[in-house]
Each structure stands twice: as structure tokens, then as C-alpha cells.
Design an enzyme around this catalytic site. Structure first.
Site, PDB file in Angstrom:
ATOM      1  N   LEU A   1       0.853  -1.198   0.000  1.00  0.00           N
ATOM      2  CA  LEU A   1       0.000   0.000   0.000  1.00  0.00           C
ATOM      3  C   LEU A   1       0.887   1.245   0.000  1.00  0.00           C
ATOM      4  CD1 LEU A   1      -2.777  -0.933   2.590  1.00  0.00           C
ATOM      5  CD2 LEU A   1      -2.396  -1.770   0.252  1.00  0.00           C
ATOM      6  N   ALA A   2       0.694   2.069  -1.009  1.00  0.00           N
ATOM      7  CA  ALA A   2       1.560   3.248  -1.115  1.00  0.00           C
ATOM      8  C   ALA A   2       0.835   4.427  -1.739  1.00  0.00           C
ATOM      9  CB  ALA A   2       2.801   2.900  -1.934  1.00  0.00           C
ATOM     10  N   ALA A   3      -0.497   4.477  -1.582  1.00  0.00           N
ATOM     11  CA  ALA A   3      -1.244   5.567  -2.212  1.00  0.00           C
ATOM     12  C   ALA A   3      -1.309   6.820  -1.339  1.00  0.00           C
ATOM     13  CB  ALA A   3      -2.658   5.110  -2.548  1.00  0.00           C
TER      14      ALA A   3
ATOM     15  N   ASP B   1       5.701   2.508   3.372  1.00  0.00           N
ATOM     16  CA  ASP B   1       6.485   3.350   4.288  1.00  0.00           C
ATOM     17  C   ASP B   1       7.016   2.551   5.477  1.00  0.00           C
ATOM     18  OD1 ASP B   1       4.266   2.917   5.861  1.00  0.00           O
ATOM     19  OD2 ASP B   1       3.744   5.027   6.105  1.00  0.00           O
TER      20      ASP B   1
ATOM     21  N   GLY C   1      -2.479   1.857  15.876  1.00  0.00           N
ATOM     22  CA  GLY C   1      -3.656   1.159  16.356  1.00  0.00           C
ATOM     23  C   GLY C   1      -3.220   0.092  17.351  1.00  0.00           C
TER      24      GLY C   1
ATOM     25  N   LYS D   1      35.977  10.306 -12.348  1.00  0.00           N
ATOM     26  CA  LYS D   1      34.611  10.111 -12.855  1.00  0.00           C
ATOM     27  C   LYS D   1      34.712   9.451 -14.212  1.00  0.00           C
ATOM     28  CE  LYS D   1      32.375  12.110 -15.549  1.00  0.00           C
ATOM     29  NZ  LYS D   1      32.051  13.151 -16.518  1.00  0.00           N
TER      30      LYS D   1
ATOM     31  N   ARG E   1       3.040  14.595   5.836  1.00  0.00           N
ATOM     32  CA  ARG E   1       3.823  14.931   7.028  1.00  0.00           C
ATOM     33  C   ARG E   1       5.327  14.947   6.749  1.00  0.00           C
ATOM     34  NH1 ARG E   1       1.575  10.826  11.316  1.00  0.00           N
ATOM     35  NH2 ARG E   1       0.714   9.843   9.449  1.00  0.00           N
TER      36      ARG E   1
HETATM   37  C1  UD1 Z   1      -2.327   2.409   9.863  1.00  0.00           C
HETATM   38  C2  UD1 Z   1      -3.263   1.494  10.650  1.00  0.00           C
HETATM   39  C3  UD1 Z   1      -2.856   1.504  12.126  1.00  0.00           C
HETATM   40  C4  UD1 Z   1      -1.426   1.067  12.242  1.00  0.00           C
HETATM   41  C5  UD1 Z   1      -0.526   1.953  11.404  1.00  0.00           C
HETATM   42  C6  UD1 Z   1       0.892   1.396  11.381  1.00  0.00           C
HETATM   43  C7  UD1 Z   1      -5.415   1.608   9.522  1.00  0.00           C
HETATM   44  C8  UD1 Z   1      -6.798   2.157   9.550  1.00  0.00           C
HETATM   45  N1  UD1 Z   1      -4.626   1.975  10.512  1.00  0.00           N
HETATM   46  O1  UD1 Z   1      -2.538   3.745  10.317  1.00  0.00           O
HETATM   47  O2  UD1 Z   1      -3.677   0.616  12.857  1.00  0.00           O
HETATM   48  O3  UD1 Z   1      -1.005   1.103  13.600  1.00  0.00           O
HETATM   49  O4  UD1 Z   1      -0.978   1.993  10.027  1.00  0.00           O
HETATM   50  O5  UD1 Z   1       1.757   2.264  10.715  1.00  0.00           O
HETATM   51  O6  UD1 Z   1      -5.083   0.852   8.624  1.00  0.00           O
HETATM   52  N2  UD1 Z   1      -2.550   3.973   2.121  1.00  0.00           N
HETATM   53  C9  UD1 Z   1      -3.085   3.726   0.883  1.00  0.00           C
HETATM   54  N3  UD1 Z   1      -4.319   4.226   0.595  1.00  0.00           N
HETATM   55  C10 UD1 Z   1      -5.036   4.960   1.469  1.00  0.00           C
HETATM   56  C11 UD1 Z   1      -4.476   5.203   2.759  1.00  0.00           C
HETATM   57  C12 UD1 Z   1      -3.230   4.689   3.051  1.00  0.00           C
HETATM   58  O7  UD1 Z   1      -2.454   3.078   0.034  1.00  0.00           O
HETATM   59  O8  UD1 Z   1      -6.137   5.377   1.135  1.00  0.00           O
HETATM   60  C13 UD1 Z   1      -1.224   3.436   2.443  1.00  0.00           C
HETATM   61  C14 UD1 Z   1      -0.232   4.517   2.821  1.00  0.00           C
HETATM   62  O9  UD1 Z   1       0.487   4.963   1.684  1.00  0.00           O
HETATM   63  C15 UD1 Z   1       0.678   3.796   3.798  1.00  0.00           C
HETATM   64  C16 UD1 Z   1      -0.229   2.768   4.445  1.00  0.00           C
HETATM   65  O10 UD1 Z   1      -1.323   2.603   3.567  1.00  0.00           O
HETATM   66  O11 UD1 Z   1       1.739   3.124   3.166  1.00  0.00           O
HETATM   67  C17 UD1 Z   1      -0.698   3.199   5.833  1.00  0.00           C
HETATM   68  O12 UD1 Z   1      -1.415   4.389   5.741  1.00  0.00           O
HETATM   69  P1  UD1 Z   1      -1.347   5.497   6.876  1.00  0.00           P
HETATM   70  O13 UD1 Z   1      -2.219   6.623   6.490  1.00  0.00           O
HETATM   71  O14 UD1 Z   1       0.065   5.810   7.214  1.00  0.00           O
HETATM   72  O15 UD1 Z   1      -2.025   4.707   8.083  1.00  0.00           O
HETATM   73  P2  UD1 Z   1      -1.900   5.057   9.610  1.00  0.00           P
HETATM   74  O16 UD1 Z   1      -2.811   6.174   9.933  1.00  0.00           O
HETATM   75  O17 UD1 Z   1      -0.483   5.186   9.983  1.00  0.00           O
HETATM   76 MG    MG Z   2       1.399   5.446   8.790  1.00  0.00          MG
END
Ligand code: UD1
Ligand code: MG
Length: 443
Positions: free
Chosen positions: A10-12, A106, A143, A336, A17
Site C-alpha cells: 500500500l503506497a497511495a 512506508d 492502532g 569520474k 507529514r
Molecule cells: C495504519 C493502521 C494503524 C497502524 C498503522 C501502522 C489503519 C486504519 N490503521 O494507520 O492501525 O497502527 O498503520 O503504521 O489501517 N494507504 C493507501 N491508501 C489509502 C491510505 C493509506 O495506500 O487510502 C497506504 C499509505 O500509503 C501507507 C499505508 O497505507 O503506506 C498506511 O497508511 P497510513 O495513512 O500511514 O495509516 P496510519 O494512519 O499510519
Molecule cells: Mg502510517
């Protein structure tokens, strides 16, 4: 691994921040992007399939994903509405049996061993979901896992957790192994959650439990679940990776007297017995052969250092540098796109760009290859056994053939045939007693 495995990264997320204007997962960690690390880890598990979920406007990330060693499908999440929604976006790429391993772009410090444990635990327990739990020194933002007896029954986002759970709960690193055959039902059960207006992937644990499907947790080293959300966390991750890389290098026989001052890249290759003195930086794509010594304050990137070569102190090897066996590159020398054949030496204050230096040639202090005329780059060919006198400018394109010599202080613009001596400087005149007369005139 006998059962099928699909890795979904997941990287969307925008990563606002990070405040850098760069996509979060393109930030560098030991000379490789965060997403590059995650895909490398996934690759080590040899999945049948890998999918990366990106947002619409992430072409730069998509092209980075294509550079990885594993073949990866890209699913677009438009607009991103949470981690659960990200898996919905990847739905067409998900199998109906085997394991789905959810990774985050991440979260780059996981090890394949820990992930194998997570997958094995899910299979052994025939669980719907296995969650990777950690106890970080600062749990804020994570979480929490809620258990009933042994059973994992819910993942509670921090904002919804009570004080006791926040204080004592195991944290959700976000990494999960999910039974692919039950994934569709679990995704269908997700609902938009307020106040963020997102589909939480974490909700699948509660939904699974309600159906009587068991969920399990594997607790592991907190470092592995370290997520990068802000610049200081990127620096913390860098410290972890550097420590791992230095330890691995030393375990393989690399000699480092002050490892904490040596900066390595994820792809640095140092042969056993290589000596790395304090304060050396290895950028990407460096390899160093056995017996070579890299002295203090040297900076190397895109360089291939041969056996028993000596580099530095204060040397800078830039991309395309090939340093032969027992060759020497000394202080304040920059190379180089340059080859130094075996035993060649450039010991002091020199720039060698787009050059080929033959075996055992000696490049005097202050030599400059003038390789650029403001428009194009040109090559300098120096044969074997050549001696270039100090403070010479070699204006490329130029060939100085085997065994030739160049007198100190020369500006060489024409080729020098083998065994010739080239002098290109004005002749010296001594005025007898001239200095004495000059002083007399001033007093
Ligand atoms: C999430 C978890 C949390 C956990 C934490 C660990 C959920 C609801 N919460 O929170 O329980 O402790 O990660 O780091 O899952 N991403 C997408 N699409 C989206 C949103 C996010 O691809 O619509 C990806 C982000 O790029 C990232 C990852 O999912 O790589 C996590 O998203 P992030 O927003 O950082 O979640 P947290 O709020 O940290
Ligand atoms: Mg996160």
C-alpha cells in the site's frame, strides 16, 4: 513455499507529514527508495504475484516500482479512501486462494524471517488474519490489538482506544497475512468510518471474529514495524539500516575500526578482508575487492575498486570509476568515468574525468583532464607506464601513448607518441642578481 502468495504494497498515501514535496515512498534509505526496500523484502519471499497500490498522480512512484527486481502490477486507488479501500482497489489482482500479505510502502525495515513467521502462523492456525504486533518505545499513532483470552478480536485505532488499551496494548504495525479465500467477504464487510471518512483495513479483524473466524498475532522486534511518516522517523530508520549493514559487513570479514562513522548503501559490496577506515561514505553501486583499503573521509559512488587498491584519505570516486588491482587514488583526487589499470597511481590533488589510465602509469600532483569544453565531453587515453608531471593540464580529446612523459606544468593539447617527452611550458629565464637589484630599488 507451496501455497500461493500475493504481496500487496500500500503506497497511495500522500505522505504530507514528510513536508518535502517528494512522494513519501521515494525518500532515500541507505541509497535506495523506501518502496525499493519494501519490494526487495517482498522479492525475497518469492511471491507468485506482487501488487502496488498507488494514487492517480504518482507516475514517479510507478516508474520507480518498475525498476525493482520483482514483477509488479500497479493498482490505482482514486481517490484514496483508506487502507481498506486500497485493498478494494487491488481486488482484481487478488487470488481466491493462498495468502495475501499486506505490506506498507512506508514500512521498510521488515525482515523476510519475520514475514515467514507471520505467514506460517496464519496457516498453522487456519486463521482468517494474522497481524504483526510490536511494542515501540513511543506507541503514539499506532492502532492497538485487542484480545479476548488468546483470541485477537479487534484492531482499535488509537483515537478510539481507551486509556488501558493505549497504555498496555500491543501496537498494530499494519502488516497482515490474510486468507485469500476469505478476503472478498471481509472486504465487502467494510464500511466508511468517521471522522476520517475512510475504509479501515483494520476493521477486517472484528468482522472476521464476528463470523467465528479466528485471528492471530505475531509479536516481533518493534524496529521492524517502524513506519516512516515524518523526516525524523526517516532518520531513525536510516540508523537502523546502517547498523544492520555494518554488522553484516563485519560478519562477512570487513575490517572497520569505527563502524558507526561509516555510511553504507543497501547494495554496497565489500569483499572479506577489505579495510574501511573511519568516516567513509559509500553511495549506491560500489563494490570493493579483497585486500583493498578505503582510507578516511573518502566518498565513493558507482565505483569498482580492485584487489589491494588503496583509496584516500579524502578521495572522491564518482560513477564509472574502475580502479584496478593495487592502483592508488590519494588525497583530493576525484575520478569520474575513469579507469585506472593495475598499479596506476594518482596520489594527490587531481581530477580524472572520462579517462583511461594504463597499467603502472603515474599521474603527478595537480593533474587535470580537461574533458569538457562547455558543450561536449571528450576522452583522455593514457597508455601504460606513462609519467605525467605535476600540475599538467591534459586537454581532451587526447592520447598519451605507452611510456611517454609529460613535463611538469605543461598544458598538453596534441597527442604524445610512445616514449616521447612532451614539454608545453615557457622556457625559464634567470636574471643574474635580479632579485638583489629589485630589493635595492625598493629600499
Ligand atoms: C495504519 C493502521 C494503524 C497502524 C498503522 C501502522 C489503519 C486504519 N490503521 O494507520 O492501525 O497502527 O498503520 O503504521 O489501517 N494507504 C493507501 N491508501 C489509502 C491510505 C493509506 O495506500 O487510502 C497506504 C499509505 O500509503 C501507507 C499505508 O497505507 O503506506 C498506511 O497508511 P497510513 O495513512 O500511514 O495509516 P496510519 O494512519 O499510519
Ligand atoms: Mg502510517
Amino acid at each position: 513455499m507451496s501455497e500461493s502468495l500475493t504481496a500487496v504494497v500500500l503506497a497511495a498515501g500522500k505522505g504530507t507529514r514528510m513536508k518535502s514535496g517528494r512522494a513519501k515512498v521515494l525518500h532515500p534509505l541507505a541509497g535506495r527508495t523506501l518502496i525499493g526496500h519494501v519490494l526487495a523484502i517482498a522479492g525475497q519471499l518469492e511471491p507468485d504475484k506482487a501488487v502496488v497500490v498507488l494514487a492517480q498522480d504518482m507516475d514517479d512512484v510507478a516508474s520507480e516500482v518498475k525498476k525493482a527486481d520483482i514483477e509488479t502490477a500497479i493498482a490505482v486507488q482514486d481517490p484514496p479512501l483508506g487502507t481498506g479501500h486500497a485493498l478494494m482497489a487491488a481486488r482484481n489482482d487478488l487470488p481466491s486462494a493462498g495468502d495475501i500479505l499486506v505490506l506498507y510502502g512506508d514500512t521498510p525495515l521488515l525482515t523476510p524471517g519475520t514475514l515467514m513467521q507471520l505467514l506460517a502462523r496464519r496457516r498453522d492456525a487456519n486463521a482468517a488474519v494474522a497481524v504483526f504486533g510490536i511494542r515501540p518505545p513511543d506507541p503514539s499513532g499506532y492502532g492497538r490489538l485487542r484480545f479476548e483470552g488468546e483470541a485477537l478480536i479487534e484492531l482499535v485505532e488509537e483515537r478510539h482506544a481507551d486509556e488501558a488499551l493505549k497504555r498496555d496494548g500491543l501496537c498494530n504495525a499494519g502488516i497482515m497475512a490474510i486468507d485469500a479465500s476469505r478476503m472478498g467477504v471481509l472486504l465487502d464487510s467494510l464500511e466508511l468510518k468517521q471522522p476520517k471518512g475512510e475504509y479501515y483495513l483494520t476493521d477486517i479483524v472484528e468482522h472476521a471474529s464476528e463470523r467465528g473466524w479466528s485471528c492471530v498475532a505475531v509479536e516481533g522486534p518493534w524496529e521492524e514495524g517502524h513506519g516512516v511518516n515524518a523526516q525524523h522517523q526517516l532518520a531513525e530508520a536510516e540508523a537502523v539500516v546502517q547498523r544492520r549493514l555494518r554488522l553484516a559487513a563485519m560478519e562477512s570479514g570487513v575490517i572497520m575500526t569505527a563502524p558507526e562513522t561509516v555510511h553504507l548503501s543497501a547494495d554496497t559490496k565489500l569483499a572479506p578482508g577489505v579495510e574501511v577506515q573511519p568516516h567513509v561514505v559509500f553511495g549506491p553501486k560500489v563494490q570493493v575487492a579483497e585486500g583493498a583499503i578505503i582510507k578516511s573521509f573518502s566518498h565513493l559512488e558507482g565505483a569498482d575498486v580492485g584487489p589491494a587498491a588503496v583509496i584516500g584519505p579524502y578521495a572522491r570516486l564518482r560513477p564509472g570509476s574502475e580502479i584496478g588491482q593495487q592502483a592508488r587514488v590519494g588525497n583530493f583526487v576525484e575520478t569520474k568515468n575513469t579507469v585506472l589499470e593495475a598499479g596506476a597511481k594518482a596520489n594527490h590533488l587531481t581530477y580524472l574525468g572520462d579517462a583511461h589510465i594504463g597499467a603502472k602509469s603515474n599521474i603527478g600532483a595537480g593533474t587535470i583532464t580537461c574533458n569538457y569544453d562547455g558543450f561536449n565531453k571528450y576522452q583522455t587515453e593514457i597508455g601504460a607506464g606513462v609519467f605525467i608531471g605535476s600540475n599538467s593540464a591534459l586537454v581532451a580529446p587526447l592520447t598519451v601513448a605507452d611510456g611517454a612523459m609529460v613535463g611538469a606544468g605543461s598544458t598538453i593539447t596534441s597527442n604524445v607518441p610512445a616514449d616521447d617527452l612532451a614539454l608545453a611550458r615557457s622556457r625559464q629565464t634567470n636574471l643574474p642578481e635580479g632579485a638583489a637589484r629589485f630589493r635595492a630599488g625598493r629600499s
